[in-house]
Design an enzyme around this catalytic site. Structure first.
Site, mmCIF file in Angstrom:
data_model
loop_
_atom_site.group_PDB
_atom_site.id
_atom_site.type_symbol
_atom_site.label_atom_id
_atom_site.label_comp_id
_atom_site.label_asym_id
_atom_site.label_seq_id
_atom_site.Cartn_x
_atom_site.Cartn_y
_atom_site.Cartn_z
ATOM 1 C CE LYS A 13 75.266 -0.039 45.519
ATOM 2 N NZ LYS A 13 74.405 -0.720 44.527
ATOM 3 N NE ARG A 88 79.245 0.592 40.284
ATOM 4 C CZ ARG A 88 78.346 1.418 40.856
ATOM 5 N NH1 ARG A 88 78.708 2.292 41.747
ATOM 6 N NH2 ARG A 88 77.091 1.335 40.530
ATOM 7 N NE ARG A 127 67.027 3.375 41.658
ATOM 8 C CZ ARG A 127 68.254 2.888 41.814
ATOM 9 N NH1 ARG A 127 68.608 2.340 42.975
ATOM 10 N NH2 ARG A 127 69.113 2.924 40.838
ATOM 11 N NE ARG A 160 70.389 6.476 39.516
ATOM 12 C CZ ARG A 160 71.220 5.637 40.120
ATOM 13 N NH1 ARG A 160 71.165 5.470 41.421
ATOM 14 N NH2 ARG A 160 72.113 4.967 39.430
ATOM 15 N NE ARG A 171 72.796 1.407 36.707
ATOM 16 C CZ ARG A 171 71.735 1.890 37.368
ATOM 17 N NH1 ARG A 171 70.623 2.173 36.715
ATOM 18 N NH2 ARG A 171 71.799 2.075 38.659
HETATM 19 P P1 AMP Z 1 75.216 4.267 41.330
HETATM 20 O O1 AMP Z 1 74.434 5.438 41.793
HETATM 21 O O2 AMP Z 1 76.173 3.769 42.373
HETATM 22 O O3 AMP Z 1 74.350 3.172 40.784
HETATM 23 O O4 AMP Z 1 76.136 4.764 40.118
HETATM 24 C C1 AMP Z 1 75.582 5.288 38.932
HETATM 25 C C2 AMP Z 1 76.599 5.255 37.812
HETATM 26 O O5 AMP Z 1 77.733 6.056 38.171
HETATM 27 C C3 AMP Z 1 77.178 3.873 37.495
HETATM 28 O O6 AMP Z 1 76.351 3.128 36.619
HETATM 29 C C4 AMP Z 1 78.525 4.256 36.850
HETATM 30 O O7 AMP Z 1 78.334 4.732 35.525
HETATM 31 C C5 AMP Z 1 78.946 5.467 37.700
HETATM 32 N N1 AMP Z 1 79.738 5.022 38.880
HETATM 33 C C6 AMP Z 1 79.393 5.150 40.190
HETATM 34 N N2 AMP Z 1 80.344 4.640 40.986
HETATM 35 C C7 AMP Z 1 81.323 4.184 40.156
HETATM 36 C C8 AMP Z 1 82.561 3.516 40.367
HETATM 37 N N3 AMP Z 1 83.000 3.201 41.597
HETATM 38 N N4 AMP Z 1 83.305 3.186 39.267
HETATM 39 C C9 AMP Z 1 82.900 3.501 38.035
HETATM 40 N N5 AMP Z 1 81.724 4.100 37.761
HETATM 41 C C10 AMP Z 1 80.933 4.445 38.814
#
Ligand code: AMP
Length: 215
Positions: A13, A88, A127, A160, A171
């Protein structure tokens, strides 16, 4: 154009968002990036979110929804936006529709990038990303030219903290239980477009570009 970008962790993404941004001038809003910045600068939001993120859990809806509402109210979102990593959950999708309908707008395109779980696990283990310009690299397939240094901005690349093997399994479970069902929500609104993400990112983007240019 109001676009949301969906898909499991590691689907690409962030990479697609970077490419979309160059070709279509709308702000890229990544909830994950906003949260990581809040964590690294130690704000109240960051302190609240950190433990959920470290465990691979979702940050509570009320925190995320408030954060996104504020961001969408900014002027640069008036001509459209690219939301990455939101919604989400069902609650988040409903809240987004409510906010947008108050602005006489709606989600026009929901892009889903599909990648099988075993590929997600392999990709995430390899990554690394740039905390400054957000460029993403894969140590096996798309490594940076100089080890540990971002090709685009010269910053030091990092892994990360939530990309560990244990966290990624959580996740993925959360993704299948809470986020994947949203595809039906957007299918019912006739705005869902699905792409095979198990390809070269440039090929995936060529298809996304064709779609966005046709709308
Ligand atoms: P990402 O970079 O999108 O993979 O997000 C990393 C982490 O941030 C996720 O595993 C969640 O802990 C938190 N997070 C990001 N976006 C959301 C969302 N829309 N709702 C809840 N938690 C989020």
């Amino acid at each position: 154009m109001n676009i949301i970008l969906m898909g499991p962790p590691g689907a690409g993404k962030g990479t697609q968002a970077e490419l979309i941004k160059v070709n279509f001038p709308i702000p890229h809003i990544s909830t994950g990036d906003i949260l990581r910045e809040a964590v690294s600068s130690g704000t109240k939001l960051g302190l609240e979110a950190k433990s959920f993120m470290d465990e691979g859990k979702l940050v509570p809806d009320e925190v995320i929804i408030g954060m996104v509402k504020e961001r969408l109210a900014e002027d640069d979102c008036k001509a459209g936006f690219l939301l990455d990593g939101f919604p989400r959950t069902n609650e988040q999708a409903k809240a987004l529709d409510e906010v947008l309908s108050g602005l006489d707008a709606k989600v026009e395109v929901a892009i889903n990038i599909a990648v099988p779980d075993e590929i997600v696990i392999q990709r995430i283990a390899n990554r690394i990303s740039c905390p400054s310009c957000k460029a993403v690299y894969n140590l096996k397939f798309t490594p940076p030219q100089k080890e540990g240094v971002c090709d685009k901005c010269g910053s030091e690349l990092v892994q990360r903290s939530d990309d560990s093997e244990a966290t990624i399994k959580n996740r993925l479970t959360v993704y299948h239980e809470q986020t994947n069902p949203l595809l039906d929500y957007y299918k019912a609104q006739d705005v869902l477009y699905e792409f095979d993400g198990y390809r070269n990112p440039k090929e995936v983007f060529a298809d996304i570009k064709k779609l966005l240019e046709s709308i």
